[in-house]
Design an enzyme around this catalytic site. Structure first.
Site, mmCIF file in Angstrom:
data_model
loop_
_atom_site.group_PDB
_atom_site.id
_atom_site.type_symbol
_atom_site.label_atom_id
_atom_site.label_comp_id
_atom_site.label_asym_id
_atom_site.label_seq_id
_atom_site.Cartn_x
_atom_site.Cartn_y
_atom_site.Cartn_z
ATOM 1 C CD GLU A 259 -2.607 -39.292 -39.324
ATOM 2 O OE1 GLU A 259 -3.432 -39.814 -39.907
ATOM 3 O OE2 GLU A 259 -1.940 -38.899 -38.465
ATOM 4 C CG ASN B 68 -5.523 -37.528 -41.983
ATOM 5 O OD1 ASN B 68 -5.908 -38.600 -42.074
ATOM 6 N ND2 ASN B 68 -4.514 -37.307 -41.655
ATOM 7 C CG HIS C 226 -6.326 -41.062 -40.341
ATOM 8 N ND1 HIS C 226 -5.532 -40.680 -39.294
ATOM 9 C CD2 HIS C 226 -7.398 -41.949 -40.027
ATOM 10 C CE1 HIS C 226 -6.728 -40.836 -38.621
ATOM 11 N NE2 HIS C 226 -7.645 -41.145 -38.758
HETATM 12 P P1 PGA Z 1 -13.794 -41.112 -36.601
HETATM 13 O O1 PGA Z 1 -12.708 -40.957 -37.009
HETATM 14 O O2 PGA Z 1 -15.098 -41.760 -37.029
HETATM 15 O O3 PGA Z 1 -14.057 -40.380 -35.732
HETATM 16 O O4 PGA Z 1 -15.050 -39.668 -37.721
HETATM 17 C C1 PGA Z 1 -12.368 -41.859 -38.463
HETATM 18 C C2 PGA Z 1 -11.379 -42.379 -38.359
HETATM 19 O O5 PGA Z 1 -10.012 -41.415 -38.067
HETATM 20 O O6 PGA Z 1 -10.345 -43.304 -38.166
#
Ligand code: PGA
Length: 231
Positions: free
Chosen positions: A135, A128, A130
């Site tokens: 967020e 998303n 973030h």
């Molecule tokens: P991920 O998470 O490396 O498990 O895709 C990335 C994040 O949310 O920062």
């Protein structure tokens, strides 16, 4: 902001070389590290050659989950990096999400980072947009704090542990990320292509917090070909 795209099969080794060489130049650096799926191959490739014995390490964020949960960032950090290191960090600091006073805990963590700030912050990119747990909706000057997670992030945490129901978490503030002398954003896999394209060419702003990095003087995106097929 700089962009490096590497073929999938060499992404981890090439970024590991960059990181090892950074640490050779700056053994006493203060660095902030992420957890999750993205850094796993980088950590596996780096660990044998990495000397962090003069390095101070900060863990980027933490889910509000019971200690020992496989989805906790401290659990993943131990599993994915610390236990593989021959020369572990001189010091490591994490956000103690279980602290009774969250504001005081975030201030404590921030005070350790101190005025000197961070020399290098390595980040993953959330689906998303973030970074850390900053967020969508995060302003550029957001401090280190406890946040409510978006439903997408709560779902994403279940990838690490199907039983995890993470509704909140503590994160390094956006202002600390922006102030970091150098920032590396790791982006791998075709499931990140759409958010990477939005981050690179959409508006810069709170809707997609990673977009703030476009204005950072020394930020680099390290993407693999699957994440960046058209770049
Ligand atoms: P991920 O998470 O490396 O498990 O895709 C990335 C994040 O949310 O920062």
């Amino acid at each position: 902001m700089y962009l490096e795209v590497y073929e999938d099969h060499e992404w981890a080794d090439l970024v590991a070389e960059m990181w090892t060489s950074f640490m050779q130049r700056r053994p006493d650096a203060r660095i902030c590290l992420p957890t999750g799926e993205t850094p796993r191959p980088l950590y596996a490739s780096s660990a044998p050659n990495l000397d962090l014995s003069s390095t101070t390490v900060f863990l980027l964020d933490e889910f509000d989950l019971p200690r020992g949960s496989a989805a906790r960032c401290d659990s993943m950090f131990e599993q994915d990096l610390l236990r593989l290191l021959v020369r572990p960090p001189k010091a490591q600091h994490r956000l103690r999400v279980e602290a009774s006073d969250a504001d005081a805990e975030c201030s404590r963590f921030d005070a350790i980072i101190g005025k000197g700030g961070l020399d290098l912050t390595i980040l993953g990119l959330g689906g998303n947009g973030h970074i850390g747990l900053n967020e969508p909706g995060t302003s550029m000057d957001s401090p280190t704090r406890m946040v409510d997670l978006s439903p997408a992030t709560t779902r994403a945490a279940k990838r690490y542990d199907a039983d995890a129901n993470a509704l909140r978490g503590m994160t390094l503030g956006m202002h600390r990320i922006i102030e970091s002398d150098e920032v590396w954003l790791l982006v791998t896999g075709s499931h990140k292509t759409a958010v990477l394209e939005r981050m690179l060419s959409g508006p810069i702003g709170p809707e997609l917090p990673a977009s703030y990095l476009r204005d950072h003087p020394n930020a680099t995106v390290f993407a693999d070909r699957s994440a960046a097929p058209n770049l």
